[in-house]
Design a protein around this motif. Structure first.
Motif, PDB file in Angstrom:
ATOM      1  N   MET A   7      13.413 154.457  46.743  1.00  0.00           N
ATOM      2  CA  MET A   7      14.293 155.575  47.492  1.00  0.00           C
ATOM      3  C   MET A   7      15.001 154.944  48.733  1.00  0.00           C
ATOM      4  O   MET A   7      16.106 155.395  49.251  1.00  0.00           O
ATOM      5  CB  MET A   7      12.940 156.715  48.042  1.00  0.00           C
ATOM      6  CG  MET A   7      12.748 157.359  47.033  1.00  0.00           C
ATOM      7  SD  MET A   7      11.075 158.565  47.423  1.00  0.00           S
ATOM      8  CE  MET A   7      10.924 159.438  45.823  1.00  0.00           C
ATOM      9  N   LEU A   8      14.204 154.098  49.330  1.00  0.00           N
ATOM     10  CA  LEU A   8      14.872 153.407  50.584  1.00  0.00           C
ATOM     11  C   LEU A   8      16.253 152.573  50.027  1.00  0.00           C
ATOM     12  O   LEU A   8      17.076 152.727  50.847  1.00  0.00           O
ATOM     13  CB  LEU A   8      13.852 152.386  51.386  1.00  0.00           C
ATOM     14  CG  LEU A   8      14.235 151.738  52.455  1.00  0.00           C
ATOM     15  CD1 LEU A   8      15.138 152.403  53.662  1.00  0.00           C
ATOM     16  CD2 LEU A   8      13.352 150.721  52.773  1.00  0.00           C
ATOM     17  N   HIS A   9      16.102 151.980  49.164  1.00  0.00           N
ATOM     18  CA  HIS A   9      17.363 151.005  48.619  1.00  0.00           C
ATOM     19  C   HIS A   9      18.220 151.966  48.149  1.00  0.00           C
ATOM     20  O   HIS A   9      19.428 151.631  48.333  1.00  0.00           O
ATOM     21  CB  HIS A   9      16.897 150.322  47.529  1.00  0.00           C
ATOM     22  CG  HIS A   9      17.890 149.459  46.633  1.00  0.00           C
ATOM     23  ND1 HIS A   9      18.353 148.223  47.106  1.00  0.00           N
ATOM     24  CD2 HIS A   9      18.424 149.828  45.597  1.00  0.00           C
ATOM     25  CE1 HIS A   9      19.167 147.783  46.623  1.00  0.00           C
ATOM     26  NE2 HIS A   9      19.415 148.545  45.732  1.00  0.00           N
ATOM     27  N   LEU A  10      17.887 153.146  47.781  1.00  0.00           N
ATOM     28  CA  LEU A  10      19.101 154.116  47.257  1.00  0.00           C
ATOM     29  C   LEU A  10      19.549 155.045  48.448  1.00  0.00           C
ATOM     30  O   LEU A  10      20.456 155.771  48.232  1.00  0.00           O
ATOM     31  CB  LEU A  10      18.626 154.918  46.298  1.00  0.00           C
ATOM     32  CG  LEU A  10      18.389 154.357  44.890  1.00  0.00           C
ATOM     33  CD1 LEU A  10      17.874 155.166  43.756  1.00  0.00           C
ATOM     34  CD2 LEU A  10      19.524 153.731  44.189  1.00  0.00           C
ATOM     35  N   ALA A  11      19.134 154.776  49.751  1.00  0.00           N
ATOM     36  CA  ALA A  11      19.438 155.517  50.918  1.00  0.00           C
ATOM     37  C   ALA A  11      19.156 156.887  50.838  1.00  0.00           C
ATOM     38  O   ALA A  11      19.582 157.842  51.129  1.00  0.00           O
ATOM     39  CB  ALA A  11      20.876 155.264  51.373  1.00  0.00           C
ATOM     40  N   LEU A  12      17.957 157.381  49.904  1.00  0.00           N
ATOM     41  CA  LEU A  12      17.412 158.652  50.028  1.00  0.00           C
ATOM     42  C   LEU A  12      16.219 158.801  50.881  1.00  0.00           C
ATOM     43  O   LEU A  12      16.139 160.026  51.325  1.00  0.00           O
ATOM     44  CB  LEU A  12      17.033 158.968  48.455  1.00  0.00           C
ATOM     45  CG  LEU A  12      17.783 158.497  47.239  1.00  0.00           C
ATOM     46  CD1 LEU A  12      16.989 158.748  46.039  1.00  0.00           C
ATOM     47  CD2 LEU A  12      19.075 159.557  47.587  1.00  0.00           C
ATOM     48  N   LEU A  13      15.698 157.778  51.632  1.00  0.00           N
ATOM     49  CA  LEU A  13      14.958 157.912  52.739  1.00  0.00           C
ATOM     50  C   LEU A  13      15.561 156.730  53.803  1.00  0.00           C
ATOM     51  O   LEU A  13      16.088 155.936  53.448  1.00  0.00           O
ATOM     52  CB  LEU A  13      13.547 157.334  52.340  1.00  0.00           C
ATOM     53  CG  LEU A  13      12.569 158.090  51.492  1.00  0.00           C
ATOM     54  CD1 LEU A  13      11.548 157.403  50.931  1.00  0.00           C
ATOM     55  CD2 LEU A  13      12.464 159.571  52.117  1.00  0.00           C
ATOM     56  N   THR A  14      15.509 157.306  55.121  1.00  0.00           N
ATOM     57  CA  THR A  14      15.855 156.400  56.119  1.00  0.00           C
ATOM     58  C   THR A  14      14.681 155.336  56.182  1.00  0.00           C
ATOM     59  O   THR A  14      13.491 155.332  55.754  1.00  0.00           O
ATOM     60  CB  THR A  14      15.763 157.171  57.568  1.00  0.00           C
ATOM     61  OG1 THR A  14      14.560 157.517  57.964  1.00  0.00           O
ATOM     62  CG2 THR A  14      16.852 158.327  57.367  1.00  0.00           C
ATOM     63  N   SER A  15      14.835 154.325  56.982  1.00  0.00           N
ATOM     64  CA  SER A  15      13.861 153.115  57.201  1.00  0.00           C
ATOM     65  C   SER A  15      13.012 153.651  57.839  1.00  0.00           C
ATOM     66  O   SER A  15      11.638 153.408  57.538  1.00  0.00           O
ATOM     67  CB  SER A  15      14.390 151.976  57.783  1.00  0.00           C
ATOM     68  OG  SER A  15      14.837 152.115  58.969  1.00  0.00           O
ATOM     69  N   ASP A  16      12.920 154.602  58.992  1.00  0.00           N
ATOM     70  CA  ASP A  16      11.788 155.214  59.624  1.00  0.00           C
ATOM     71  C   ASP A  16      11.036 156.080  58.752  1.00  0.00           C
ATOM     72  O   ASP A  16       9.787 156.002  58.896  1.00  0.00           O
ATOM     73  CB  ASP A  16      12.294 155.749  60.892  1.00  0.00           C
ATOM     74  CG  ASP A  16      11.245 156.647  61.835  1.00  0.00           C
ATOM     75  OD1 ASP A  16      10.613 155.750  62.103  1.00  0.00           O
ATOM     76  OD2 ASP A  16      11.329 157.697  62.013  1.00  0.00           O
ATOM     77  N   GLN A  17      11.733 156.898  58.004  1.00  0.00           N
ATOM     78  CA  GLN A  17      11.027 157.601  56.992  1.00  0.00           C
ATOM     79  C   GLN A  17      10.030 156.918  55.828  1.00  0.00           C
ATOM     80  O   GLN A  17       8.947 156.903  55.592  1.00  0.00           O
ATOM     81  CB  GLN A  17      11.735 158.657  56.046  1.00  0.00           C
ATOM     82  CG  GLN A  17      12.367 159.915  56.947  1.00  0.00           C
ATOM     83  CD  GLN A  17      13.728 160.387  56.382  1.00  0.00           C
ATOM     84  OE1 GLN A  17      14.225 159.795  55.350  1.00  0.00           O
ATOM     85  NE2 GLN A  17      13.897 161.865  56.401  1.00  0.00           N
ATOM     86  N   GLN A  47      12.751 165.620  48.308  1.00  0.00           N
ATOM     87  CA  GLN A  47      14.266 165.673  48.334  1.00  0.00           C
ATOM     88  C   GLN A  47      14.524 164.406  47.539  1.00  0.00           C
ATOM     89  O   GLN A  47      15.269 164.312  46.509  1.00  0.00           O
ATOM     90  CB  GLN A  47      14.915 165.808  49.594  1.00  0.00           C
ATOM     91  CG  GLN A  47      14.694 167.242  49.996  1.00  0.00           C
ATOM     92  CD  GLN A  47      15.657 167.327  51.488  1.00  0.00           C
ATOM     93  OE1 GLN A  47      15.574 166.286  52.206  1.00  0.00           O
ATOM     94  NE2 GLN A  47      15.870 168.436  51.891  1.00  0.00           N
ATOM     95  N   ALA A  48      14.051 163.345  47.907  1.00  0.00           N
ATOM     96  CA  ALA A  48      14.287 162.100  47.348  1.00  0.00           C
ATOM     97  C   ALA A  48      13.922 162.104  45.711  1.00  0.00           C
ATOM     98  O   ALA A  48      14.494 161.403  44.868  1.00  0.00           O
ATOM     99  CB  ALA A  48      13.858 161.017  47.952  1.00  0.00           C
ATOM    100  N   SER A  49      12.554 162.380  45.504  1.00  0.00           N
ATOM    101  CA  SER A  49      11.988 162.660  44.412  1.00  0.00           C
ATOM    102  C   SER A  49      12.860 163.486  43.399  1.00  0.00           C
ATOM    103  O   SER A  49      13.136 163.233  42.254  1.00  0.00           O
ATOM    104  CB  SER A  49      10.498 163.183  44.386  1.00  0.00           C
ATOM    105  OG  SER A  49       9.722 162.230  45.023  1.00  0.00           O
TER     106      SER A  49
END
Length: 71
Positions: A7-17, A47-49
């Motif tokens: 999810m992080l790699h796909l930019a669906l989550l911020t690094s902080d999230q 949302q990312a899921s």
């Protein structure tokens, strides 16, 4: 954790999230503890899921093909 990393790699989550969700999961003693994640983090994860289609994958009936190399 692999899904959260994706999810992080796909930019669906911020690094902080990603950091906060990962820390929450790492310190959770049970699935119920994970469900008590703060609402803002939970929404970001939902949302990312949804974008990744995680629920669809979990509900999909597996296919059993004779040619898949598994005996």
């Amino acid at each position: 954790m692999k899904t959260i990393d994706e999810m992080l790699h796909l930019a669906l989550l911020t690094s902080d999230q990603h950091h906060q969700i990962s820390a929450w999961i790492a310190h959770a003693d049970s699935p119920e503890d994970i469900l008590n994640m703060p609402p803002l983090l939970w929404r970001a994860l939902e949302q990312a899921s949804a974008i990744m289609g995680v629920d669809k994958d979990l509900l999909r009936v597996p296919t059993f093909e004779a040619d898949n190399g598994i005996v």
